[in-house]
Design an enzyme around this catalytic site. Structure first.
Site, PDB file in Angstrom:
ATOM      1  N   TYR A 182      20.155  40.826  -6.234  1.00 26.33           N
ATOM      2  CA  TYR A 182      20.807  41.947  -5.550  1.00 26.33           C
ATOM      3  C   TYR A 182      21.128  41.633  -4.083  1.00 26.33           C
ATOM      4  O   TYR A 182      21.400  42.557  -3.317  1.00 26.33           O
ATOM      5  CB  TYR A 182      19.898  43.182  -5.558  1.00 26.33           C
ATOM      6  CG  TYR A 182      19.367  43.601  -6.904  1.00 26.33           C
ATOM      7  CD1 TYR A 182      20.222  44.027  -7.926  1.00 26.33           C
ATOM      8  CD2 TYR A 182      17.994  43.612  -7.161  1.00 26.33           C
ATOM      9  CE1 TYR A 182      19.726  44.439  -9.151  1.00 26.33           C
ATOM     10  CE2 TYR A 182      17.491  44.017  -8.380  1.00 26.33           C
ATOM     11  CZ  TYR A 182      18.368  44.431  -9.371  1.00 26.33           C
ATOM     12  OH  TYR A 182      17.858  44.834 -10.577  1.00 26.33           O
ATOM     13  N   ARG A 220      11.736  53.707  -6.608  1.00 26.31           N
ATOM     14  CA  ARG A 220      11.715  52.875  -5.411  1.00 26.31           C
ATOM     15  C   ARG A 220      11.091  53.568  -4.198  1.00 26.31           C
ATOM     16  O   ARG A 220      10.297  52.976  -3.486  1.00 26.31           O
ATOM     17  CB  ARG A 220      13.156  52.484  -5.074  1.00 26.31           C
ATOM     18  CG  ARG A 220      13.293  51.419  -4.029  1.00 26.31           C
ATOM     19  CD  ARG A 220      14.758  51.256  -3.663  1.00 26.31           C
ATOM     20  NE  ARG A 220      15.596  50.940  -4.797  1.00 26.31           N
ATOM     21  CZ  ARG A 220      15.819  49.709  -5.240  1.00 26.31           C
ATOM     22  NH1 ARG A 220      15.271  48.681  -4.639  1.00 26.31           N
ATOM     23  NH2 ARG A 220      16.594  49.514  -6.284  1.00 26.31           N
ATOM     24  N   CYS A 275      14.412  24.745  -9.105  1.00 24.51           N
ATOM     25  CA  CYS A 275      15.566  23.854  -8.972  1.00 24.51           C
ATOM     26  C   CYS A 275      16.877  24.582  -9.122  1.00 24.51           C
ATOM     27  O   CYS A 275      17.653  24.284 -10.038  1.00 24.51           O
ATOM     28  CB  CYS A 275      15.494  22.751 -10.012  1.00 24.51           C
ATOM     29  SG  CYS A 275      13.980  21.850  -9.892  1.00 24.51           S
ATOM     30  N   PRO A 284      11.860  59.601  -9.169  1.00 23.53           N
ATOM     31  CA  PRO A 284      11.885  58.576  -8.124  1.00 23.53           C
ATOM     32  C   PRO A 284      11.071  57.349  -8.514  1.00 23.53           C
ATOM     33  O   PRO A 284      10.010  57.464  -9.121  1.00 23.53           O
ATOM     34  CB  PRO A 284      11.220  59.287  -6.939  1.00 23.53           C
ATOM     35  CG  PRO A 284      10.249  60.225  -7.586  1.00 23.53           C
ATOM     36  CD  PRO A 284      10.903  60.687  -8.864  1.00 23.53           C
TER      37      PRO A 284
HETATM   38  C1  LIG Z   1      16.090  53.418 -12.444  1.00 25.36           C
HETATM   39  C2  LIG Z   1      16.047  54.853 -12.768  1.00 25.36           C
HETATM   40  C3  LIG Z   1      15.331  55.738 -11.946  1.00 25.36           C
HETATM   41  C4  LIG Z   1      14.628  55.312 -10.677  1.00 25.36           C
HETATM   42  O1  LIG Z   1      15.506  54.910  -9.685  1.00 25.36           O
HETATM   43  P1  LIG Z   1      14.953  54.623  -8.194  1.00 25.36           P
HETATM   44  O2  LIG Z   1      16.148  54.170  -7.453  1.00 25.36           O
HETATM   45  O3  LIG Z   1      13.916  53.593  -8.309  1.00 25.36           O
HETATM   46  O4  LIG Z   1      14.441  55.909  -7.674  1.00 25.36           O
HETATM   47  C5  LIG Z   1      15.295  57.065 -12.320  1.00 25.36           C
HETATM   48  N1  LIG Z   1      15.914  57.511 -13.433  1.00 25.36           N
HETATM   49  C6  LIG Z   1      16.614  56.697 -14.250  1.00 25.36           C
HETATM   50  C7  LIG Z   1      17.254  57.249 -15.464  1.00 25.36           C
HETATM   51  C8  LIG Z   1      16.706  55.340 -13.942  1.00 25.36           C
HETATM   52  O5  LIG Z   1      17.402  54.538 -14.743  1.00 25.36           O
END
Ligand SMILES: *Cc1c(COP(=O)(O)O)cnc(C)c1O
Length: 427
Positions: free
Chosen positions: A326, A285, A352, A283
């Site tokens: 995004y 985010r 800008c 995890p």
């Molecule tokens: C980006 C990524 C994550 C983390 O994703 P979140 O949405 O931030 O939890 C985990 N594993 C891999 C392989 C990723 O590329």
């Protein structure tokens, strides 16, 4: 839950007034709450434990924080002290994880395009596993390991071909994305790897996207992963580990609410039944997003005769690119709320290009030049994606614990910025 709440009507991080940080460090600046990081990590940890989802040797499942979400050494150290591992996607991230005190045996090396020298670095460091994403990468890992006289511990990344919702730029689990191999390829490659002197396949992994707010596609993907574990075992191959990636959404204000870590863990336990594997997770985010804000100051309120009002901030898309990249929505809160009816603003940065717009037609309490505002939920994919575009100084970062705070990445000086460039002596 997070620790950005008012104290006597003024927005604070834990026990520290944001205005005190602005005064000491200037704006724009990222501010992180260590209590929120710890809380999010432990809520997930407890949810997994409550559902009996275990790791190696019957211990806790490995929670490998996705370093790409927030790679500040102080942030990583807060998580390391809680027992977190790290999911890394470059040598730089492995180095950061190690420097923050995360032991190599808790570091996973992921990513679509690892170089030979990065693989060699990871193997020498003794990372827990290398998540390989394609057949050529498997061969490269084997070659590099053999040249070092070792075996690479690998997990094969499978692309479960599901749509997990979320923004197209962060969906990773469809067959037409660049990530991972198909189930049938994974079976063939796993068997091959088991007979390869440079490899020790220990498991399979998947990661289907980010900011996922619906458990159903995850359940579909995970149940396919379970099927693959069973088929591999049916062929007499050892599968010890199952890495289910990251991707669980964080609650962003005014956006679809993601499932709780408890619901997520329950779904996994139900999907997997009594499958006997060591689980790991990646995890990013959900741990870091709501543990950070971007603090900025209003430079001007620019009123157009047609009636549009622009709040021009000292933060810009180079500091927080998620809205431009995004279409992300960030809650914006004045640090001190002025009395009066709500006003409608376009909140913009000074760069800008029209893309440098954080939000359009947002109803906010009245703002005036000099006011401080906070972009909430900016702790993940915020500072890590910042740049010096427009030769703006790289945005600094501050970490709070209780009533103390420290600058954990200083704002560079203009001299330091200019010193990065080299003018050849023949010019
Ligand atoms: C980006 C990524 C994550 C983390 O994703 P979140 O949405 O931030 O939890 C985990 N594993 C891999 C392989 C990723 O590329």
């Amino acid at each position: 839950m997070n620790h950005f709440e008012p104290i006597d009507g003024e927005l604070a991080c834990e026990g520290v007034l944001l205005s005190d940080i602005a005064q000491a460090v200037g704006t724009p600046v990222y501010v992180y709450s260590s209590a929120t990081l710890e809380r999010h990590y432990n809520v997930l940890r407890q949810a997994l434990a409550a559902e009996g989802l275990k790791g190696e040797n019957g211990g806790e499942a490995l929670i490998a924080f996705a370093v790409k979400a927030n790679s500040n050494l102080a942030v990583l150290k807060v998580l390391a002290q809680q027992g977190a591992g790290a999911d890394t996607v470059s040598e730089g991230e492995i180095r950061r994880a190690l420097a923050a005190g995360i032991p190599a045996h808790k570091i996973v090396f992921s990513g679509v395009g690892k170089t030979a020298s990065e693989l060699a670095f990871a193997l020498k460091a003794g990372v827990s596993e290398i998540n390989v994403e394609s057949e050529p990468e498997i061969h490269l890992a084997s070659q590099v390991a053999q040249s070092l006289g070792t075996r690479a511990v690998i997990a094969i990344r499978v692309n479960p071909d599901v749509s997990a919702g979320g923004h197209a730029k962060i969906a990773t689990g469809k067959a037409d994305n660049k990530f991972g191999v198909s189930f049938s390829e994974a079976e063939r490659l796993y068997a091959q790897a088991s007979n390869n002197a440079g490899l020790r396949p220990v498991g399979i992994t998947c990661h289907i996207g980010s900011q996922i707010t619906d458990l159903a596609p995850m359940a579909t993907a995970f149940s396919k992963m379970k099927g693959l574990v069973q088929r591999l075992r049916g062929e007499g191959l050892a599968v010890e580990r199952l890495d289910l990636g990251g991707g669980l959404g964080a609650p962003y204000f005014n956006q679809p609410t993601p499932p709780s870590p408890a619901d997520y863990a329950q779904m996994i336990a139900q999907t997997m039944g009594d499958l006997d594997v060591a689980y790991s997770f990646e995890p990013g985010r959900m741990i870091a997003a709501n543990a950070g804000i971007l603090l900025s100051q209003v430079l001007h309120i620019h009123r157009r005769p047609e009636g549009r009002q622009f709040a021009v901030l000292d933060a810009a898309m180079n500091d927080l690119i998620r809205p431009a990249m995004y279409d992300a929505y960030h809650d914006i809160k004045p640090v001190l709320v002025r009395q009066g009816p709500m006003e409608t603003y376009d909140v913009v940065g000074p760069i800008c290009e029209t893309g440098d717009t954080f939000t359009r037609e947002r109803d906010l309490p009245p703002l005036e030049a000099g006011d401080l505002v906070a972009f909430l939920s900016a702790g993940a994919y915020g500072a890590v994606m910042s740049s010096q575009y427009n030769s703006r100084l790289l945005v600094p970062e501050v970490l709070v614990r209780g009533d103390q705070f420290a600058v954990v990445r200083p704002r560079p000086t203009y001299e330091a910025m200019l010193d990065q460039d080299v003018v050849p002596d023949w010019l």
